[in-house]
Design a protein around this motif. Structure first.
Motif, PDB file in Angstrom:
ATOM      1  N   LEU A  39       0.835  -1.201   0.000  1.00 43.08           N
ATOM      2  CA  LEU A  39       0.000   0.000   0.000  1.00 43.08           C
ATOM      3  C   LEU A  39       0.871   1.252   0.000  1.00 43.08           C
ATOM      4  O   LEU A  39       0.591   2.222  -0.721  1.00 43.08           O
ATOM      5  CB  LEU A  39      -0.928   0.010   1.218  1.00 43.08           C
ATOM      6  N   LEU A  40       1.933   1.253   0.800  1.00 42.20           N
ATOM      7  CA  LEU A  40       2.837   2.399   0.872  1.00 42.20           C
ATOM      8  C   LEU A  40       3.512   2.645  -0.477  1.00 42.20           C
ATOM      9  O   LEU A  40       3.600   3.780  -0.947  1.00 42.20           O
ATOM     10  CB  LEU A  40       3.894   2.165   1.954  1.00 42.20           C
ATOM     11  N   ALA A  41       3.993   1.570  -1.085  1.00 45.65           N
ATOM     12  CA  ALA A  41       4.665   1.689  -2.382  1.00 45.65           C
ATOM     13  C   ALA A  41       3.689   2.137  -3.466  1.00 45.65           C
ATOM     14  O   ALA A  41       4.003   3.014  -4.285  1.00 45.65           O
ATOM     15  CB  ALA A  41       5.311   0.361  -2.755  1.00 45.65           C
ATOM     16  N   GLY A  42       2.497   1.541  -3.477  1.00 46.96           N
ATOM     17  CA  GLY A  42       1.498   1.901  -4.476  1.00 46.96           C
ATOM     18  C   GLY A  42       1.040   3.338  -4.354  1.00 46.96           C
ATOM     19  O   GLY A  42       0.803   4.013  -5.367  1.00 46.96           O
ATOM     20  N   ALA A  43       0.932   3.830  -3.123  1.00 44.46           N
ATOM     21  CA  ALA A  43       0.493   5.203  -2.904  1.00 44.46           C
ATOM     22  C   ALA A  43       1.513   6.200  -3.437  1.00 44.46           C
ATOM     23  O   ALA A  43       1.147   7.266  -3.949  1.00 44.46           O
ATOM     24  CB  ALA A  43       0.256   5.439  -1.413  1.00 44.46           C
TER      25      ALA A  43
END
Length: 255
Positions: A39-43
């Motif tokens: 989620l952090l990377a995708g955001a």
């Protein structure tokens, strides 16, 4: 004496070459530390894409193998997030990336701090080398970021004289990244069911680059403001017509 000097040199000298990923080489398939990391990377990518920052020649990836050959031994490390400004050839399904051979050296590598072995700080020289050593001494990535999602600690390191130096944020708690013309900083809130700290981008004017859900909300608010303005104008027009009629003036015959 000459033998000792030769041995000392062999222990410190790095012979680096840039070779393609061998066809029979198996990239490490390390498990993701937790469900929050994707989620952090995708955001990080999402807001760049929405803002129109991403161009075809760029390479932005997560858990993606960066390759180099050091003293005849092939090495691949997978940062949690990486940005390469320009690649020689746009490939839709890359399995790995070898700097210099395939394009630019990555401009930024980001690691989300894990609870395991502190590998993000590893300066281990022996094969296989630690991540810090690989990014700093072998790839020489200009910016290395270590982010601790639970507490929101952002460590921003910049390569100076072939060593990573910790940099302090500006008065807004952000770091300017010249190659991207963007600020990087932390933000606290909720996205996709995850509440806590996030890495976010800001433009040069200090505007936060929105995620999709935020952009939709902004557009909804703008539409609502337009509706309210139209309603106010309609009511004002009706009051004016009523006033003219009260004064015995036909609003349709005004000259």
């Amino acid at each position: 004496m000459a033998t000792q000097l030769s041995e000392a040199k062999s222990q410190t000298e790095l012979v680096i070459s840039w070779e393609a990923l061998p066809k029979d080489f198996q990239l490490e398939d390390e498990p993701v530390e937790n469900t929050g990391q994707p989620l952090l990377a995708g955001a990080l990518r999402e807001s760049l894409e929405i803002s129109g920052f991403i161009q075809p020649q760029m390479l932005i990836a997560s858990n993606f193998g960066l390759c180099a050959t050091v003293n005849g031994q092939f090495i691949a490390k997978a940062p949690d997030w990486v940005y390469v400004p320009s690649v020689n050839q746009v490939v839709g399904n890359r399995k790995s990336y070898t700097p210099n051979l395939e394009g630019d050296i990555p401009a930024i590598a980001i690691e989300f701090l894990s609870d395991t072995e502190g590998g993000e700080y590893s300066v281990k020289r022996a094969y296989p080398p630690g991540k810090w050593f690989f990014y700093e001494q072998i790839l020489q990535i200009p910016i290395y970021v270590i982010f601790e999602p639970d507490g929101g600690l952002l460590e921003f390191y910049q390569l100076e004289n072939k060593r990573y130096e910790l940099k302090q944020p500006d008065e807004n708690g952000r770091h300017w990244i010249d190659v991207m013309r963007l600020f990087l900083g932390t933000w606290q809130g909720t996205k996709e069911g995850r509440s806590g700290y996030w890495l976010r981008w800001w433009d040069q004017a200090g505007n936060l680059l929105p995620w999709a859900v935020e952009q939709i909300e902004q557009e909804r608010q703008r539409a609502e403001q337009e509706r309210q303005r139209a309603e106010q104008e309609r009511q004002q027009k009706e009051r004016l017509i009523a006033y003219l009629q009260f004064q015995g003036i036909d609003p349709n015959n005004l000259s």
